[in-house]
Write a protein that holds these residues in place. Structure first.
Motif, short mmCIF file in Angstrom:
data_model
loop_
_atom_site.label_atom_id
_atom_site.label_comp_id
_atom_site.label_asym_id
_atom_site.label_seq_id
_atom_site.Cartn_x
_atom_site.Cartn_y
_atom_site.Cartn_z
N VAL A 105 183.59 33.59 -3.07
CA VAL A 105 184.02 34.83 -2.47
C VAL A 105 183.50 36.03 -3.27
O VAL A 105 183.48 36.02 -4.50
CB VAL A 105 185.57 34.88 -2.33
N SER A 109 187.59 40.68 -1.34
CA SER A 109 187.94 39.56 -0.47
C SER A 109 187.43 39.78 0.95
O SER A 109 187.46 40.88 1.46
CB SER A 109 189.45 39.37 -0.47
N SER A 110 186.96 38.70 1.57
CA SER A 110 186.43 38.78 2.93
C SER A 110 187.30 38.03 3.91
O SER A 110 187.64 36.87 3.68
CB SER A 110 185.01 38.20 2.98
N ILE A 112 187.43 36.16 7.38
CA ILE A 112 186.39 35.48 8.16
C ILE A 112 186.94 34.87 9.44
O ILE A 112 188.12 34.60 9.57
CB ILE A 112 185.66 34.39 7.35
N CYS A 132 186.68 27.23 2.82
CA CYS A 132 186.74 28.69 2.72
C CYS A 132 188.01 29.15 2.01
O CYS A 132 187.96 30.11 1.22
CB CYS A 132 186.63 29.31 4.11
N TYR A 137 188.35 32.88 0.53
CA TYR A 137 188.25 33.66 1.76
C TYR A 137 189.57 33.62 2.52
O TYR A 137 190.36 32.68 2.40
CB TYR A 137 187.14 33.11 2.66
N SER A 138 189.80 34.62 3.35
CA SER A 138 190.97 34.69 4.21
C SER A 138 190.52 34.40 5.64
O SER A 138 189.72 35.14 6.20
CB SER A 138 191.58 36.10 4.12
#
Length: 171
Positions: A105, A109-110, A112, A132, A137-138
């Motif tokens: 990541v 924070s991304s 997705i 992920c 990742y969120s």
């Protein structure tokens, strides 16, 4: 246009007992492909996301949707295809096992949306989700072109409780 007519079934491939869904006819027909991209784009609920395409056919749809919506794309690759730093996740398929990898990541924070071509048993999209999450990742949503509704449980959800949205449902 009925997109289902552009999806062919190949029995006993790649192994006996597997009914492979060939999307080549859909991809080779410009009108069918464009309609599938529009339909999948319409499934996406948030616009502040990055699309995570699952190797390999998920790349096709994630790339086209990202272009249409002006979004970025993250590649979830098969093992050995990404340089470090990366996170690896091993999972089982209905006919073997595999590994997916993703870049770690970024500093911010991304959020997705997972994108793949088919939901069958749920093994690959579940592994993509778990990978992920492990990488930080969120996951906001998961979408596929085709849901093979008779292969997985009716109440199928990913480990974070998210259901998978699809453009086409096949028995």
């Amino acid at each position: 246009m009925d997109l289902k007519t552009y999806i062919h079934s190949i029995k006993d491939w790649p192994r006996k007992g597997i009914n492979f869904k060939d999307i080549s006819p859909l991809l080779s027909n410009p009108e069918a492909f464009q309609l599938s991209i529009k339909g999948m784009s319409d499934l996406i609920k948030g616009k502040e996301v990055v699309l995570a395409g699952v190797d390999a056919r998920g790349f096709i749809f994630a790339s086209a949707i990202a272009q249409r919506l002006g979004l970025g794309i993250l590649l979830l690759r098969k093992s050995g295809k990404l340089p470090p730093p990366k996170i690896t996740f091993e999972y089982k398929l209905e006919y073997g096992s595999d590994q997916l990898e993703v870049k770690q990541v970024p500093k911010k924070s991304s959020a997705i949306v997972l994108v793949d071509d088919i939901l069958a048993t749920g093994g690959t999209i579940s592994a993509a989700c778990d990978l992920c999450l492990k990488a930080g990742y969120s996951i906001k949503q998961a979408i596929v072109l085709i849901d093979l509704i008779k292969i997985h449980s009716e109440s199928f959800t990913l480990s974070n409780g998210i259901s998978v949205d699809s453009l086409i449902k096949l028995e």
